[in-house]
Design a protein around this motif. Sequence first.
Motif, short mmCIF file in Angstrom:
data_model
loop_
_atom_site.label_atom_id
_atom_site.label_comp_id
_atom_site.label_asym_id
_atom_site.label_seq_id
_atom_site.Cartn_x
_atom_site.Cartn_y
_atom_site.Cartn_z
N ARG A 323 0.82 -1.21 0.00
CA ARG A 323 0.00 0.00 0.00
C ARG A 323 0.85 1.25 0.00
O ARG A 323 0.46 2.29 -0.53
CB ARG A 323 -0.92 0.00 1.23
N GLY A 324 2.01 1.19 0.62
CA GLY A 324 2.87 2.37 0.70
C GLY A 324 3.90 2.45 -0.42
O GLY A 324 4.76 3.32 -0.38
N GLY A 325 3.83 1.56 -1.41
CA GLY A 325 4.77 1.59 -2.51
C GLY A 325 5.94 0.65 -2.30
O GLY A 325 6.04 -0.05 -1.29
N ALA A 326 6.86 0.67 -3.25
CA ALA A 326 7.97 -0.28 -3.25
C ALA A 326 9.00 0.01 -2.17
O ALA A 326 9.76 -0.88 -1.79
CB ALA A 326 8.65 -0.26 -4.62
N PHE A 327 9.03 1.23 -1.65
CA PHE A 327 10.09 1.61 -0.72
C PHE A 327 9.59 1.85 0.69
O PHE A 327 10.30 2.42 1.52
CB PHE A 327 10.80 2.87 -1.23
N VAL A 328 8.37 1.42 0.98
CA VAL A 328 7.78 1.72 2.28
C VAL A 328 8.52 1.05 3.43
O VAL A 328 8.50 1.54 4.56
CB VAL A 328 6.28 1.32 2.28
N MET A 329 9.18 -0.07 3.18
CA MET A 329 9.85 -0.81 4.24
C MET A 329 11.29 -0.38 4.47
O MET A 329 12.01 -0.99 5.26
CB MET A 329 9.81 -2.31 3.93
N LEU A 330 11.73 0.68 3.80
CA LEU A 330 13.11 1.11 3.94
C LEU A 330 13.43 1.56 5.36
O LEU A 330 12.60 2.18 6.03
CB LEU A 330 13.42 2.26 2.97
N ASP A 331 14.64 1.26 5.79
CA ASP A 331 15.14 1.75 7.06
C ASP A 331 15.10 3.29 7.05
O ASP A 331 15.42 3.92 6.03
CB ASP A 331 16.58 1.26 7.22
N PRO A 332 14.69 3.94 8.15
CA PRO A 332 14.58 5.41 8.17
C PRO A 332 15.87 6.12 7.78
O PRO A 332 15.84 7.14 7.08
CB PRO A 332 14.19 5.71 9.62
N LEU A 333 17.01 5.59 8.22
CA LEU A 333 18.29 6.22 7.87
C LEU A 333 18.55 6.13 6.38
O LEU A 333 18.98 7.10 5.75
CB LEU A 333 19.43 5.53 8.64
N VAL A 334 18.28 4.97 5.79
CA VAL A 334 18.46 4.78 4.35
C VAL A 334 17.50 5.67 3.57
O VAL A 334 17.88 6.29 2.57
CB VAL A 334 18.28 3.30 3.97
N LYS A 335 16.27 5.75 4.03
CA LYS A 335 15.29 6.58 3.34
C LYS A 335 15.71 8.04 3.34
O LYS A 335 15.64 8.73 2.33
CB LYS A 335 13.91 6.42 3.99
N ARG A 336 16.19 8.50 4.50
CA ARG A 336 16.52 9.92 4.62
C ARG A 336 17.74 10.30 3.80
O ARG A 336 17.73 11.33 3.10
CB ARG A 336 16.75 10.28 6.09
N HIS A 530 21.02 0.26 -4.05
CA HIS A 530 19.93 -0.59 -4.52
C HIS A 530 19.19 -1.14 -3.31
O HIS A 530 19.77 -1.82 -2.46
CB HIS A 530 20.48 -1.71 -5.42
N HIS A 531 17.92 -0.83 -3.23
CA HIS A 531 17.17 -0.91 -1.98
C HIS A 531 17.04 -2.32 -1.41
O HIS A 531 16.81 -2.47 -0.21
CB HIS A 531 15.79 -0.29 -2.15
N ARG A 532 17.18 -3.34 -2.23
CA ARG A 532 17.08 -4.69 -1.66
C ARG A 532 18.31 -5.05 -0.81
O ARG A 532 18.26 -6.04 -0.10
CB ARG A 532 16.87 -5.72 -2.77
N GLY A 533 19.34 -4.27 -0.92
CA GLY A 533 20.50 -4.44 -0.05
C GLY A 533 20.48 -3.42 1.08
O GLY A 533 21.53 -2.89 1.47
N ALA A 534 19.29 -3.16 1.64
CA ALA A 534 19.12 -2.07 2.60
C ALA A 534 19.95 -2.25 3.86
O ALA A 534 20.37 -1.27 4.47
CB ALA A 534 17.64 -1.92 2.95
N SER A 535 20.18 -3.50 4.28
CA SER A 535 20.97 -3.73 5.48
C SER A 535 22.39 -3.21 5.32
O SER A 535 22.92 -2.49 6.18
CB SER A 535 20.98 -5.23 5.83
N GLY A 536 23.01 -3.56 4.20
CA GLY A 536 24.35 -3.06 3.93
C GLY A 536 24.36 -1.56 3.72
O GLY A 536 25.29 -0.85 4.15
N VAL A 540 26.68 1.21 5.76
CA VAL A 540 27.58 2.15 5.10
C VAL A 540 27.27 3.58 5.51
O VAL A 540 28.16 4.35 5.89
CB VAL A 540 27.50 1.98 3.56
N ILE A 541 26.00 3.96 5.44
CA ILE A 541 25.62 5.33 5.80
C ILE A 541 25.92 5.59 7.27
O ILE A 541 26.50 6.63 7.63
CB ILE A 541 24.13 5.56 5.49
N ALA A 542 25.53 4.66 8.12
CA ALA A 542 25.73 4.84 9.56
C ALA A 542 27.21 4.95 9.90
O ALA A 542 27.61 5.80 10.72
CB ALA A 542 25.09 3.69 10.34
#
Length: 614
Positions: A323-336, A530-536, A540-542
Motif C-alpha cells: 500500500r505504501g509503494g515499493a520503498f515503504v519498508m526502507l530503514d529510516p536512515l536509508v530513506k533519509r 539498490h534498496h534490496r541491499g538495505a541492510s548493507g 555504510v551510511i551509519a
Amino acid sequence: MATLYAGGETAQPQTVSVTDPAKGARLRVIVAWALLAATMILVNFKLIATLRFTDPDDALRLLQVRDLLAGQSWFDVHQYRIAAPEGVPMHWSRLVDIPIAGMILLLRPLLGTAGAEFVTVVAVPLFTLLCGMALIGRLAARWFNDEVVAMSCLMIGLSPPVLCQFTPMRIDHHGWQIVLALAALSGLHAKTALRGGAVIGVSLAALLAISIEGLPLTALFLGLCALRGLRTPASRFDWLHAATLGLALGSAVIFLATRGNFDLSTHCDAISPVHLALFAWVAAGAAALRFATPRTLVGQLAGLGVMGLGAAAILFGVAPECRGGAFVMLDPLVKRYWYDSVAEGMPFWHTSAPMAAAIVAGPLVGLYGVFRLWREAKDAPTRMLWLDHMLLLAGAWLIGVMVARASATALVFAAVPAAALILGWVYRLRSVAILPRLGGYAMVVSLLAPGLPVVLVMGALNPASANSASGGAVESVAGIKVGAMGISKCRYDVAGAALNKLPATDIFAPLDIGPDLIVKSHDRVVATGHHRGASGMHDVIAAFMAPAEEAHALIRKRHATLIAVCPDIYEPAVYATRAPNGLMAQLLHGKAPEWLQPVDIAPGSNIRFWRVLN
C-alpha cells in the motif's frame, strides 16, 4: 486541421502545411537519429574513451550481464559481489540484458571481450534511441509532413529528461521504458481494436516486467480503453478486452521466461505472482464485459467498478505492505540519506530549475498542440482519437511532475503534437516582418527548450547558481569541489587495474561508487544504492556518519579490509556536512583514526584508500 497549422483564414496563403503527406519519413528519422547519435558521441567522447559510466546502475547492469555470460543462471539475478557471500537479489529484469548480452556474444569473437563490451555499451543505447525515434516518426508520418517527422524526432534531443536516458553507455532500463511506452501509444493510435489493444497490452507487460513504476501509466492506458468502450457501446469493450488479455498473457509469458520458479515470493518492487493474478482478474472482467455487455451505462460502470475493486482486493489483500509503494519498508536512515536524496525519484521541485522547467513546460506545449488538433479535427473518429491522446498526455504529465524520471514519458507523448504546433507557427512567421519574425523565432526556441531561458536568467543573476544547476562543481567540505559523477576526477579504470594486482577483498565505500569499483576490479563492496541491499546500505551510511569507534565496529562487522572514497562527488560531502564529527568528515579533512592506514594503492585515480588495520 490544415488551416489551423497553416495560419488560419487571417494568414497569408501558405504553400506548405504540416498536414501535407509525409513522403520520406524513414529517411528523416534516420538522418535525425544519425545527427543526434553523432552529437552525443562527440559530447561524451572523454567518458566513452575511458568507459566511464555517469550512473552507477549502468555499471552494475554491465556486471550483471558479465555474470550471466560467465555462467550464472538466467533466472538468478542476485549480485553476489555486493554484501557477499549472500549477495543482493536484484529486482531487475533479464529482458534488458538480452540486447547487451547478445551484442557482446556477437562481437566477442571479432573484438575480444573488452572490445565487445566497449562497442556494446555505446551501441545499445543508440539502438534504443533509434527504436524510440522510429515509433515517434511513424506516428508523426501518419498525420503530418516530413518536417514534422524530423522535428518530432529531434524533440528528444531538446528534452534533457529524455535525452539523458539514451546517451552512450546508458545501458540501464530507462530507455527501454520510454520505447515501450511509445509502443503502447502506437497501439492507442491503431485503426483496429484487436491489433491496437494487443499492442497496448503486450507493450505494457514488457514495460512492467522492466520496471513496476509503470503501473500508474498502465492504469491510464486501460482507463482510456475502458472509456472507448463506454462512449461506443457497439464496440462491446473490444479495446479493453484486447489490452487486458495482452497484458495478462504477456506478463505471464515474460514472468515464466525470465523468472521461472526461481523466486515466487511476493514483491512490491517487481512483478510477482500476485500481480499476475491481478492482471488475470482484470482480463476476465474485461472478457465478461465483452461477451455480456450490460445495456445501460450504470451497468457498464458497475462492471468496471467490480473489476477495479477486485484488483485492489487481490493486491492489497495478498500484499498489504504494498500500500505504501515499493520503498515503504526502507530503514529510516536509508530513506533519509539515500532515497530522499535521489532527485529523479522525487517531484519536479526537487530537481534543478532548468530541469524542472523542461519537466513542467515541455509536455504543456504538446498538450496545447493536441488540444488544437482535437478542436480542429475534421471528423468524429479523429476528434476522439486526439481526445484520448490529450487525456493520456495529461495523465502522463501529472505522473511526471510527481516522479521526475517519469517525465520522459510525457515528453515523448508530447513530441508529435508539439512539433506540429511549433512548425505551424514557424510557417506562419515566414510571412511576417523581420523584427516580429525574430521575436517569434526566439519564442519558438524557448518552447523547444524550456530550460534554456531559465539557465540564461540564472546566469545573468547569479553565475554560481547557474553553474550548480547545470551540473557544475561547487565547493563543499574541506575545500573540495564536488559535483556529479560525470565531472568527477576519479578514475575507476586506474583504481580497478591497481586493485586487480592485489587479492580480492571486501571494500567499504560510499554507495554511488560501489558499482564502478566492482565492474572495474575483482573486489566486492558492502553496499550499493539498490534498496534490496538495505541492510548493507544502512551500515555504510551509519558508519560514515558515526564517530570513529562506532564506525570501526560496523566496518569490522562487514569484514571489510579497505575503505575507498571518491572525494569530489556529492555523497561523501552529504555525510560530512550532516555529521561533522563523523568518520567521513575526518577522512575528507585528512584526519584518519588510528585503526586506518592511508595507502596509495592507485596513484592517479584520485580515489583515496585506507587499509583497516585490525
